[in-house]
Design a protein around this motif. Structure first.
Motif, PDB file in Angstrom:
ATOM      1  N   LYS A  10       0.782  -1.292   0.027  1.00 26.06           N
ATOM      2  CA  LYS A  10       0.103  -0.083   0.087  1.00 26.06           C
ATOM      3  C   LYS A  10       0.932   1.209  -0.078  1.00 26.06           C
ATOM      4  CE  LYS A  10      -3.970  -2.036   2.100  1.00 26.06           C
ATOM      5  NZ  LYS A  10      -4.839  -2.303   3.466  1.00 26.06           N
ATOM      6  N   LYS A  11       2.064   1.432   0.744  1.00 28.48           N
ATOM      7  CA  LYS A  11       2.765   2.489   0.751  1.00 28.48           C
ATOM      8  C   LYS A  11       4.211   1.963   0.783  1.00 28.48           C
ATOM      9  CE  LYS A  11       1.743   6.099   2.964  1.00 28.48           C
ATOM     10  NZ  LYS A  11       1.366   7.003   4.128  1.00 28.48           N
ATOM     11  N   LYS A  16       8.147   7.652  -7.661  1.00 28.36           N
ATOM     12  CA  LYS A  16       6.582   8.024  -7.961  1.00 28.36           C
ATOM     13  C   LYS A  16       6.189   7.669  -9.325  1.00 28.36           C
ATOM     14  CE  LYS A  16       5.268  10.908  -3.999  1.00 28.36           C
ATOM     15  NZ  LYS A  16       4.462  12.392  -3.805  1.00 28.36           N
ATOM     16  N   SER A  19       2.283   6.027  -4.441  1.00 26.10           N
ATOM     17  CA  SER A  19       2.308   6.073  -2.859  1.00 26.10           C
ATOM     18  C   SER A  19       3.558   5.770  -2.356  1.00 26.10           C
ATOM     19  CB  SER A  19       1.163   4.971  -2.289  1.00 26.10           C
ATOM     20  OG  SER A  19       1.032   5.266  -0.741  1.00 26.10           O
TER      21      SER A  19
END
Length: 297
Positions: free
Chosen positions: A258-259, A280, A285
């Motif tokens: 997710k990150k 990025k 994220s």
């Protein structure tokens, strides 16, 4: 759960980046991942007491990841620590132990357990699981994952409906034990909701991008990945078994994380925003770690 980056540089200190070390505060514990030079100082700035550290996990034995350990252990002893400490690391940890205990006039009176590890589950409690996995560096390096065990929700009204009195039997059912009420057996699955996924954090240590890490980091909420080089220096990354920021982003994307947090940044770069932007481009994220950065999950 709180993650504190004590050091985010690679092999050499810079004005504002120290050697690698990360604190995880979770489940009522303080855990340390890697222990580079200046870790003690950074703990002071982060307002984390070294006396509260219960476990230390070493990824590998390059100096930037371990040179803070001898001093940290001696300082704990000097301050009168009595609480046991456990240190985990790949094969070679017992040699490191001997080196520490024979360094200068070393005196350590509190109990320390040194555990050499391989791939697999290291710790499993009711609250969390910690696993290790070898990834690809020019020496043995272990990646670590920490996963919260989240129990299904307890369906209170359903339990009452089945005749379970409010009280201790609720706790037993929530922990997975059958109970008997008026001669009738009530099973946990009758009063528990759906399975819930807990928070997962993965730390790569030093590695070139590899399938082993993609598989190991699968579905992480936070992937902390070394990002030593920019794309323009990809040849150096490959020669030294490190990763570019964009390599890290590809691992995050392919592992469905997710990150992504970029760390282990080479001091050759004064503008680290370029590494962030390169990552990025692949994985939006993404954040860039800096010393004393705190992430709360």
């Amino acid at each position: 759960m709180e993650i504190i980056f004590l050091g985010t540089s690679s092999a050499v200190h810079s004005y504002d980046r120290s050697h690698p070390a990360i604190v995880l505060k979770a489940f009522g514990e303080v855990m340390l991942f890697d222990c580079g030079e200046a870790t003690q100082k950074q703990l002071i700035f982060a307002k984390v007491s070294p006396m509260k550290i219960s476990k230390i996990f070493i990824t590998h034995y390059h100096g930037d990841h371990i040179l803070g350990l001898p001093g940290l252990l001696q300082s704990m002893n000097f301050r009168g620590r009595e609480t046991p400490l456990t240190i985990y690391g790949p094969k070679g940890l017992l040699k490191l132990k001997d080196a520490i205990y024979n360094l200068g006039f070393c005196k350590i009176d509190f109990p320390i357990e040194f555990i050499e590890i391989d791939d697999g589950t290291l710790i499993e409690t009711e609250e969390y699981i910690i696993k290790a996995r070898k990834v690809r560096h020019n020496v043995i390096n272990m990646a670590y994952s920490i996963e919260e065990i989240k129990k299904p929700r307890f369906l209170r009204e359903k339990a009452i409906e089945l005749g379970v009195p409010v009280g201790p039997l609720f706790g037993k059912l929530h922990k997975g034990f059958e109970v008997e009420v008026n001669g009738k057996i009530i099973k946990p699955e009758q009063v528990l909701g759906e399975e819930r996924k807990g928070i997962k954090v993965t730390y790569s240590g030093d590695t070139t991008p590899c399938e082993e890490l993609i598989d190991f980091a699968r579905d992480s909420d936070i992937l902390i990945h070394e990002s030593t080089y920019k794309n323009e220096d990809k040849d150096k990354a490959e020669q030294n078994f490190h990763s570019t920021a964009q390599d890290a982003a590809k691992v995050a994307k392919e592992s469905n994380s997710k990150k992504l947090i970029l760390t282990h940044i080479s001091t050759r770069y004064t503008d680290c925003e370029e590494l962030l932007n390169e990552a990025k481009d692949v994985f939006e994220s993404t954040e860039l770690a800096h010393d004393l950065k705190v992430i709360t999950i």
